[in-house]
Motif scaffolding. Structure first.
Motif: not given
Length: 298
Positions: A76-92
């Motif tokens: 569940a931590e990886f799902t939570q971290a994915r959401t946070w990453l998307e708030g940091v910015g796009s993969p580009q």
């Protein structure tokens, strides 16, 4: 024209999601208990939110995150971290390398490579392979992984022969492109804290490759503190720079949250002007985020 790279590390995202007993075997049980007892008060989401808001206000051209997004690598931590990453910015716009907590135990099974894959793809690639190469503006961003499972009470990292050979070839290939070569890694090349249990086990072999080819900058996390170590290479000296955890609260024995802005500008063929600004929380948390340091690295 100047290009600015923001660098943050070790967010150690909370709160810790509920865990099943079967998920808390071995090392995970120790880490989970440590989080509940102490670490949850150090790594705070409100502190991290302020750091991220300040980064976005500075409008960098790209953002680098050097690992330890999670704590004990629960699914569940990886799902939570994915959401946070998307708030940091796009993969580009965001480049990521994993840390030892992202590979906390063998049960994690390399989940970071599945959950965050598009933040770690090299240019033109669809699979996660390290080292990866991303060209952004004048930068050649080279991502390495030191994330391997370790024994209880250990936080070591390893590059490995395959990755070292790939880095050797990659640095030789980009040398003719006249790009500013920035290496992203979680563990420091040489720890300012000197912790044997948290070292990069094959640091000497990595340093040898970097010295032989020459790079312009190495950015890391892991030690949760400000650190600058200089190395001499055949193409001039380069700095390896670390930052505190981006979620660390003020007070106590740890250094409060901070990040850095690296501005790069070409001065002539093969030469770069590199300046660094450090922003974060000072000694008084009520002051908010302030400019802590500004210096020219080259």
């Amino acid at each position: 024209m100047s290009f600015t790279l923001a660098h943050l590390s070790d967010p150690h995202l909370g709160p810790m999601p509920p865990a099943r007993i079967a998920e808390l075997l071995g090392k995970r049980a120790i880490g989970y208990a440590n989080w509940k007892r102490r670490r949850h008060a150090i790594h705070r989401r409100d502190v991290l939110a302020q750091i991220l808001a300040d980064i976005h206000a500075q409008r960098p051209d790209h953002i680098a995150v050097t690992g330890d997004l999670v704590n004990v690598a629960l699914p569940a931590e990886f799902t939570q971290a994915r959401t946070w990453l998307e708030g940091v910015g796009s993969p580009q716009d965001v480049s990521l390398v994993p840390g030892n907590h992202d590979a906390y135990s063998r049960a994690a099974g390399g989940q970071f490579a599945l959950s965050w894959a598009d933040y770690m793809h090299g240019d033109g690639e669809t699979a996660v392979r390290f080292p990866y190469l991303r060209r952004r503006g004048p930068l050649a961003l080279i991502g390495l992984t030191t994330a391997v499972p370790s024994a209880p009470f250990m936080a070591t990292g390893r590059i490995g022969h395959t990755q070292l050979a790939g880095l050797d070839e990659m640095l030789a290939r980009v040398q003719s492109e006249q790009l500013c070569r920035v290496v992203l890694i979680h563990h420091p090349l040489r720890s300012a804290r000197g912790r044997w249990s948290a070292r990069l086990t094959d640091a000497a072999a990595l340093i040898d490759v970097l010295k032989r080819h020459g790079v312009d900058l190495v950015l890391h996390g892991h030690d949760h503190r400000h650190a600058t170590v200089w190395f001499e290479s055949q193409r001039g000296r380069f700095a390896s720079i670390g930052v505190p955890s981006a979620s660390a609260s003020s007070g106590g024995h740890h250094q409060p949250a901070a990040y850095q802005l690296i501005s790069v500008e070409r001065v002539d063929n093969g030469h770069w002007s590199i300046t660094r600004r450090v922003r974060g929380f000072g000694g008084n948390a009520s002051d908010g985020i302030v400019e802590l340091k500004s210096e020219r690295l080259r």
